[in-house]
Scaffold this active site. Sequence first.
Site, PDB file in Angstrom:
ATOM      1  N   GLU A 120       2.721   7.980  -2.627  1.00 26.80           N
ATOM      2  CA  GLU A 120       3.404   7.195  -1.599  1.00 26.80           C
ATOM      3  C   GLU A 120       2.782   5.805  -1.485  1.00 26.80           C
ATOM      4  O   GLU A 120       3.480   4.802  -1.345  1.00 26.80           O
ATOM      5  CB  GLU A 120       3.294   7.911  -0.250  1.00 26.80           C
ATOM      6  CG  GLU A 120       4.186   9.110  -0.113  1.00 26.80           C
ATOM      7  CD  GLU A 120       5.594   8.714   0.290  1.00 26.80           C
ATOM      8  OE1 GLU A 120       6.361   8.287  -0.592  1.00 26.80           O
ATOM      9  OE2 GLU A 120       5.913   8.838   1.478  1.00 26.80           O
ATOM     10  N   THR A 168      11.545   0.074   4.560  1.00 26.11           N
ATOM     11  CA  THR A 168      10.377   0.490   5.350  1.00 26.11           C
ATOM     12  C   THR A 168       9.573  -0.742   5.762  1.00 26.11           C
ATOM     13  O   THR A 168       9.018  -0.794   6.861  1.00 26.11           O
ATOM     14  CB  THR A 168       9.510   1.469   4.530  1.00 26.11           C
ATOM     15  OG1 THR A 168      10.327   2.595   4.178  1.00 26.11           O
ATOM     16  CG2 THR A 168       8.327   1.982   5.323  1.00 26.11           C
TER      17      THR A 168
HETATM   18  N1  HSE Z   1       5.599   6.928   9.544  1.00 28.02           N
HETATM   19  C1  HSE Z   1       6.238   6.079   8.597  1.00 28.02           C
HETATM   20  C2  HSE Z   1       7.022   5.001   9.324  1.00 28.02           C
HETATM   21  C3  HSE Z   1       7.197   6.911   7.768  1.00 28.02           C
HETATM   22  O1  HSE Z   1       7.704   5.345  10.277  1.00 28.02           O
HETATM   23  O2  HSE Z   1       6.955   3.843   8.952  1.00 28.02           O
HETATM   24  C4  HSE Z   1       7.813   6.135   6.651  1.00 28.02           C
HETATM   25  O3  HSE Z   1       6.930   6.042   5.570  1.00 28.02           O
END
Ligand code: HSE
Length: 292
Positions: A120, A168
């Site tokens: 990841e 993201t």
């Molecule tokens: N916890 C992370 C976010 C999940 O919400 O950005 C996505 O990688």
Amino acid sequence: MITVRAPATTANLGSGFDVFGAALACPADVVRVERADETTIDVTGAGGRFIPTDPEENTAGVVARELDTPAHIHIDKGVRPSSGLGSSAASAAGAAVALNELYDRGFSDEELVWAAAEGEAAVSGEAHADNVAPSILGGFTIVTDDGITQIDADLSVVACLPETVVSTRDARGVVPDSASMDDLVETVGNASTLVAGMHRDDPELVGRGLDDPVVTPARAKLIDGYDAVEEAARDAGATGVTVSGAGPSMLAVCRPETRRDVAKAMVAAFGEADVDARAYPTEIGDGAEIWR
Ligand code: HSE
């Protein structure tokens, strides 16, 4: 040759930003591995053409490097990339479990979670384990720097995926740098309620515990139709609604008997906002599974 089905996941669950995650019974990626002198990757399925096949840029390829298990890796994507449903994590988790078996490495599930989190990190820049942990372990997971806690939970949910993309990077860009003491107190209360609800398989408690005053309101603005979809889901019986992971998917918690209605209502509300969407009426499910 080893084949593994690794499930989609939903991270955060509102009040557990970067901490909570849960495996979904569907959709899933299917990862097949065969021993090779060097790692190669091919990808088919949902959004597969957008996924890099260079092993250094692919979560599964990085996992093969981390575990020192070179292989030809075939990934059949059931989890669309950039969905908020842990797409890259499902591939990383599937590869970790499959390669561990292929080479009989004997790593523990927790060791495989950290190897998959490295995958990841290679694609997102940060080693989040809040998607890979539930994809490997199943159920509901709590990830902190000190370790992973897993709870089996029996809970109906709907994941609704609009045909839009939220990166993201953008979703992390809107996260506030700090939170007030009032928001902290509210978040601790909600997160605690959610964990109790997972223990009791109680959709009312989990739904209430999804509420988050800090991250979700900022991210909801990136999702066209969010407020209308939330309202429609609640009207159809959802006990709580939030952003799934970094979005654009939305997650609703409900009782089993309202799941189909909640799914239909969410898709219809996205439609009224001119956004095509599909829903997965599902439940919290098992982790990655080796197909014999
Ligand atoms: N916890 C992370 C976010 C999940 O919400 O950005 C996505 O990688």
